[in-house]
Scaffold this motif. Structure first.
Motif, PDB file in Angstrom:
ATOM      1  N   THR A 126       4.156  -0.010  -6.024  1.00  0.00           N
ATOM      2  CA  THR A 126       4.461   0.906  -4.926  1.00  0.00           C
ATOM      3  C   THR A 126       4.031   2.332  -5.221  1.00  0.00           C
ATOM      4  OG1 THR A 126       6.694   1.230  -5.830  1.00  0.00           O
ATOM      5  CG2 THR A 126       6.415  -0.470  -4.142  1.00  0.00           C
ATOM      6  N   SER A 127       3.781   2.667  -6.514  1.00  0.00           N
ATOM      7  CA  SER A 127       3.365   4.034  -6.837  1.00  0.00           C
ATOM      8  C   SER A 127       1.898   4.273  -6.508  1.00  0.00           C
ATOM      9  CB  SER A 127       3.615   4.323  -8.327  1.00  0.00           C
ATOM     10  OG  SER A 127       2.822   3.472  -9.140  1.00  0.00           O
ATOM     11  N   ASN A 131      -5.951  -0.803  -2.696  1.00  0.00           N
ATOM     12  CA  ASN A 131      -6.511  -2.158  -2.852  1.00  0.00           C
ATOM     13  C   ASN A 131      -5.444  -3.208  -3.164  1.00  0.00           C
ATOM     14  OD1 ASN A 131      -9.285  -1.313  -2.518  1.00  0.00           O
ATOM     15  ND2 ASN A 131      -9.135  -0.442  -4.592  1.00  0.00           N
ATOM     16  N   LYS A 132      -4.236  -2.982  -2.664  1.00  0.00           N
ATOM     17  CA  LYS A 132      -3.150  -3.932  -2.878  1.00  0.00           C
ATOM     18  C   LYS A 132      -2.842  -4.674  -1.581  1.00  0.00           C
ATOM     19  CE  LYS A 132      -2.512  -2.569  -7.128  1.00  0.00           C
ATOM     20  NZ  LYS A 132      -1.396  -1.733  -7.553  1.00  0.00           N
ATOM     21  N   THR A 133      -2.148  -5.820  -1.719  1.00  0.00           N
ATOM     22  CA  THR A 133      -1.754  -6.624  -0.559  1.00  0.00           C
ATOM     23  C   THR A 133      -0.240  -6.562  -0.396  1.00  0.00           C
ATOM     24  OG1 THR A 133      -3.598  -8.143  -0.879  1.00  0.00           O
ATOM     25  CG2 THR A 133      -1.764  -8.921   0.470  1.00  0.00           C
ATOM     26  N   GLY A 152      -4.562   7.401   3.915  1.00  0.00           N
ATOM     27  CA  GLY A 152      -5.894   7.150   3.391  1.00  0.00           C
ATOM     28  C   GLY A 152      -5.956   6.054   2.348  1.00  0.00           C
ATOM     29  N   ASP A 153      -4.921   5.196   2.295  1.00  0.00           N
ATOM     30  CA  ASP A 153      -4.896   4.122   1.299  1.00  0.00           C
ATOM     31  C   ASP A 153      -5.594   2.871   1.831  1.00  0.00           C
ATOM     32  OD1 ASP A 153      -3.220   5.425  -0.718  1.00  0.00           O
ATOM     33  OD2 ASP A 153      -1.662   5.340   0.821  1.00  0.00           O
ATOM     34  N   ASN A 154      -6.338   2.231   0.984  1.00  0.00           N
ATOM     35  CA  ASN A 154      -6.997   0.977   1.331  1.00  0.00           C
ATOM     36  C   ASN A 154      -6.044  -0.178   1.005  1.00  0.00           C
ATOM     37  OD1 ASN A 154      -8.853  -0.991   2.011  1.00  0.00           O
ATOM     38  ND2 ASN A 154      -9.902  -0.900   0.028  1.00  0.00           N
ATOM     39  N   VAL A 155      -5.198  -0.501   1.965  1.00  0.00           N
ATOM     40  CA  VAL A 155      -4.140  -1.492   1.751  1.00  0.00           C
ATOM     41  C   VAL A 155      -4.312  -2.635   2.738  1.00  0.00           C
ATOM     42  CG1 VAL A 155      -1.652  -1.896   1.848  1.00  0.00           C
ATOM     43  CG2 VAL A 155      -2.527   0.233   0.908  1.00  0.00           C
ATOM     44  N   LYS A 156      -4.112  -3.853   2.257  1.00  0.00           N
ATOM     45  CA  LYS A 156      -4.147  -5.024   3.121  1.00  0.00           C
ATOM     46  C   LYS A 156      -2.713  -5.441   3.426  1.00  0.00           C
ATOM     47  CE  LYS A 156      -5.951  -9.752   3.463  1.00  0.00           C
ATOM     48  NZ  LYS A 156      -6.676 -10.830   2.736  1.00  0.00           N
ATOM     49  N   HIS A 175       1.200  -8.183  -3.777  1.00  0.00           N
ATOM     50  CA  HIS A 175       1.562  -7.186  -4.783  1.00  0.00           C
ATOM     51  C   HIS A 175       2.906  -6.540  -4.485  1.00  0.00           C
ATOM     52  CE1 HIS A 175      -2.923  -7.316  -5.042  1.00  0.00           C
ATOM     53  NE2 HIS A 175      -2.643  -7.316  -6.342  1.00  0.00           N
ATOM     54  N   ALA A 176       3.240  -6.457  -3.194  1.00  0.00           N
ATOM     55  CA  ALA A 176       4.503  -5.848  -2.773  1.00  0.00           C
ATOM     56  C   ALA A 176       4.915  -6.471  -1.447  1.00  0.00           C
ATOM     57  CB  ALA A 176       4.355  -4.332  -2.633  1.00  0.00           C
ATOM     58  N   ILE A 177       6.199  -6.328  -1.134  1.00  0.00           N
ATOM     59  CA  ILE A 177       6.687  -6.850   0.146  1.00  0.00           C
ATOM     60  C   ILE A 177       7.442  -5.765   0.895  1.00  0.00           C
ATOM     61  CG2 ILE A 177       6.868  -9.251  -0.619  1.00  0.00           C
ATOM     62  CD1 ILE A 177       9.933  -8.759  -0.944  1.00  0.00           C
ATOM     63  N   GLN A 178       7.421  -5.900   2.210  1.00  0.00           N
ATOM     64  CA  GLN A 178       8.336  -5.109   3.025  1.00  0.00           C
ATOM     65  C   GLN A 178       9.727  -5.665   2.762  1.00  0.00           C
ATOM     66  OE1 GLN A 178       8.279  -5.996   7.224  1.00  0.00           O
ATOM     67  NE2 GLN A 178      10.470  -5.566   7.157  1.00  0.00           N
ATOM     68  N   ALA A 179      10.628  -4.792   2.372  1.00  0.00           N
ATOM     69  CA  ALA A 179      11.971  -5.246   2.014  1.00  0.00           C
ATOM     70  C   ALA A 179      13.001  -4.283   2.582  1.00  0.00           C
ATOM     71  CB  ALA A 179      12.107  -5.338   0.493  1.00  0.00           C
TER      72      ALA A 179
END
Length: 727
Positions: A126-127, A131-133, A152-156, A175-179
């Motif tokens: 999260t920091s 390029n994370k999902t 400006g983050d390249n996030v999927k 890599h991370a979840i909405q929680a």
């Protein structure tokens, strides 16, 4: 029912006329029965809905994002026989209503003031989300995409099944979840033995404003006439249920389990619930902290129109100009007689947080506060219970470390024993040379000379305003070199007075209390505002005190003596009352004020409630002072850092002069300034014949053994003298 030291809930009279007959309310929850609805569960199991004339029915759980449509369909089909209410997040409610205005729905109250939405990861993803999902609920994918595109983050961002999000994270599918900080996060913490769960709150991330959570809404046609009364009765029962949950989390957890069994609303199979009862209790407590942030004046669940509109503007990307879009602004608000401080405190602390974050960005460190407590203070005896009932770790006088962490400050709390000597306390103060603010808690043990100790706290770091009265007496309220910071509680009173437009100029103001940190500075501030001020205290004969109260236009009660004054002494409907002095009463399990149990709402013009008046503003004013102190000190040190060198615990500078007389004249000016400061420089003249003279200056503080604020102040004044010479 919520307990207050003054006045019953005004809705009681309004509602009692129809409680003899039941009115059906059909409720559409946006999730299965769980701790996030602990207030509703408590109201069910304690028959609060029945007592308020409500026959509560539950609509079947629907697919995510369809709650508003289901409420509209039920209202269209059954509107003649019932009132319809639903729950959903503001970040879902507003865009849906904007796209579908035919739904004709309005928000009426909210169980959570802020969204508990966050990102959760196992490896601190999260920091840096580049390029994370991220796995998210289907109805939140677009929201997350917008937040990260703004940054400006390249996030999927992909849709992750609600029931298997935690498994997707643990198995490495994302890599991370909405929680939610109230559900998935504590479950992950329990399952990830020994590992830390990293979170990033979505509110505020890249400017995101998500608004209220667990919003309660109703069809527009149910907000008029008798149906409006029914909605108010439903809200009263619901938030009385939440007050029960806040007071007793274990009983509320049992109510949740009982309500699940009664309603059959626990059918979802998922991986983000721990089956233990302790987990349910923990969830109730986490949710209660969000609910407590909705308290305003005399009730939970209040929506602030400005905060609502700010979130709405962000959610719709400023595509609507309709004021209070989607909100009924009047249905669930505190009495107009109340000078409520809760929302003002939250906005003040949010401003302090913004200032702290900007300071961090500018100087590479957060503003810092050191809090020193010597011995046991009586008002801290019930600190944990007061925090449980009225606050949380993000806005509590009794946990400043957590308040600091939540708002961008570094806080160090130091608890010294009662036996601490003056020299030991002074050593402690000297050791805090790097902190922007110092708060030495009052009172000190009798064997310690308070004047001697407080005088060693630099004026510009005195964030509790201990020097305030002395500086006023010296005629030095706005010393440009060391700006004076106001005492936090009197400053909070002035914030409240100005916010509500309470007139004090030319009016008779009675301050009941004379402490050096509240009563005395409060009287000074009122005089500065043009009031005619009288100061009384708990030792004034009761007959004289009554006479003073009866003849006053404004009464500021800060004696800390429960029941010292009676409400019946007030001139009916003409006196404004500010309650500062509060005491926790074990018998009532509640805060009480200096006024007795009489009903201030029946006699006062306006009054600050207990709880919900001045109390929450004090901690916000403290951190505002800390932020101000950090900026002031950093700005004053700026030219010193670039013109002086720090060596071996001292500040040193060499200044060149064309001849000895010029150097001597300058040294005399420095000596005069140093005498005024009572902080002298070591000076050394280095003759260079025809090349002139170098004057070497050194400032240090022997007792501290390190560079102190006094050294910086003296060095800064040397720079001022030099600049005047050169100009």
């Amino acid at each position: 029912m919520i307990r207050f030291s003054q006045g019953p809930n005004r809705l009681m009279k309004h509602i009692s006329s129809f409680t003899r007959q039941k009115h059906t309310v059909s409720l559409q929850l946006d999730y299965y029965m769980s701790p996030q609805f602990a207030g509703i569960a408590s109201a069910i199991t304690n028959q609060l809905y029945e007592q308020n004339g409500i026959d509560l029915k539950f609509l079947p759980i629907c697919p995510v994002g369809e709650e508003q449509q289901r409420v509209r369909e039920n209202a269209n089909a059954n509107g003649a026989s019932c009132v319809s209410v639903g729950s959903v997040e503001q970040n879902i409610f507003i865009p849906t209503l904007y796209r579908n205005p035919e739904l004709k729905l309005k928000g009426v109250a909210a169980m959570f003031r802020k969204s508990p939405l966050c990102l959760a990861s196992l490896d601190n993803s999260t920091s840096d989300m580049g390029n994370k999902t991220i796995g998210a609920h289907e109805d939140t994918v677009s929201l997350l995409k917008r937040i990260f595109e703004t940054g400006g983050d390249n996030v999927k961002v992909i849709a992750s099944p609600r029931a298997t999000k935690n498994t997707d994270l643990i198995s490495g599918n994302v890599h991370a979840i909405q929680a939610y900080t109230t559900t998935e996060v504590p479950t992950l913490e329990r399952s990830n033995t020994g590992g830390k769960i990293h979170t990033q709150i979505l509110e505020g991330l890249n400017g995101a404003k998500l608004g209220y959570s667990q919003l309660l809404f109703a069809p527009e046609e149910d907000l008029v006439g008798d149906k409006r009364d029914v909605v108010q009765a439903f809200l009263k029962a619901t938030f009385d249920g939440w007050e029960m949950a806040i007071r007793d989390s274990e009983a509320a957890a049992k109510s949740v389990e009982e309500a699940k069994a009664m309603l059959g609303l626990d059918d979802e199979k998922n991986d983000h619930w721990d089956p233990s009862f302790s987990y349910t209790v923990q969830n109730v407590e986490l949710c209660s902290d969000y609910v407590k942030e909705t308290f305003q004046g005399d009730k939970y669940g209040v929506i602030d129109a400005k905060r609502w509109s700010d979130a709405t503007s962000w959610l719709l990307e400023e595509n609507t100009k309709e004021e209070n879009f989607g909100l009924d602004v009047n249905i669930w608000q505190p009495s107009s007689k109340l000078l409520a401080g809760n929302e003002l405190a939250r906005s003040t602390l949010e401003d302090a947080r913004d200032s702290a974050l900007q300071f961090q960005e500018t100087y590479g460190r957060p503003p810092s506060l050191a809090v020193i407590k010597v011995g046991e203070l009586s008002r801290y005896t019930h600190g944990e219970r007061r925090k449980q009932l009225y606050s949380n770790d993000k806005l509590s006088w009794f946990n400043k470390t957590s308040v600091g962490e939540a708002n961008g400050f570094t806080v160090k709390e130091i608890n010294l024993p009662e036996s601490t000597t003056e020299d030991e306390l002074l050593s402690c103060i000297y050791s805090l040379k790097t902190f922007d603010g110092i708060q030495l808690m009052w009172p000190l043990p009798l064997h310690i000379n308070p004047a001697k100790i407080y005088n060693k706290i630099d004026l510009d770091r005195d964030v509790d305003g201990a020097h305030y009265i002395g500086q006023l007496e010296l005629g030095n309220p706005n010393n440009s070199s060391s700006p004076m910071l106001p005492p936090v509680t009197p400053a909070a009173v002035m914030d409240l007075v100005n916010h509500y437009g309470v007139k004090v100029k030319g009016r008779t103001v009675l301050v009941v209390g004379r402490s050096r940190i509240v009563g005395s500075p409060m009287a000074h501030m009122m005089r500065q505002a043009g009031a005619i001020v009288t100061v009384a205290h708990s030792e004034v004969p009761i007959e004289k005190l009554e006479q003073l109260v009866r003849s006053s236009d404004v009464v500021i009660a800060c004696a800390g003596s429960p029941g010292l004054m009676k409400a019946e002494w007030l001139k009916p409907a003409s006196i404004d009352v500010i309650n500062i002095g509060t005491t926790f009463c074990e018998e009532k399990d509640a805060l009480v004020s200096d006024f007795d149990a009489g009903d201030l709402s029946q006699v006062a013009n306006r009054f600050s409630p207990v709880p919900g008046g001045i109390g929450p503003l004090s901690v916000a004013a403290l951190f505002r002072n800390v932020a101000t102190a950090a900026w002031n000190r950093a700005e004053r040190k700026g030219d010193v850092e670039t013109t002086w060198s720090r060596k071996s615990g001292s500040l040193r500078r060499s200044i060149h002069f064309k001849d000895y007389n010029s150097a001597l004249n300058f040294a005399n000016k420095v000596n005069a300034m140093s005498s005024d400061l009572d902080h002298h420089a070591n000076m050394n003249f280095v003759h260079k014949c025809v090349d002139g003279v170098d004057l070497e200056l050194e400032f240090f503080t022997f007792e501290a053994g390190e560079v102190t604020d006094n050294d910086y102040e003296a060095a800064r004044k040397v720079n001022v003298i030099l600049n005047e010479k050169n100009n």
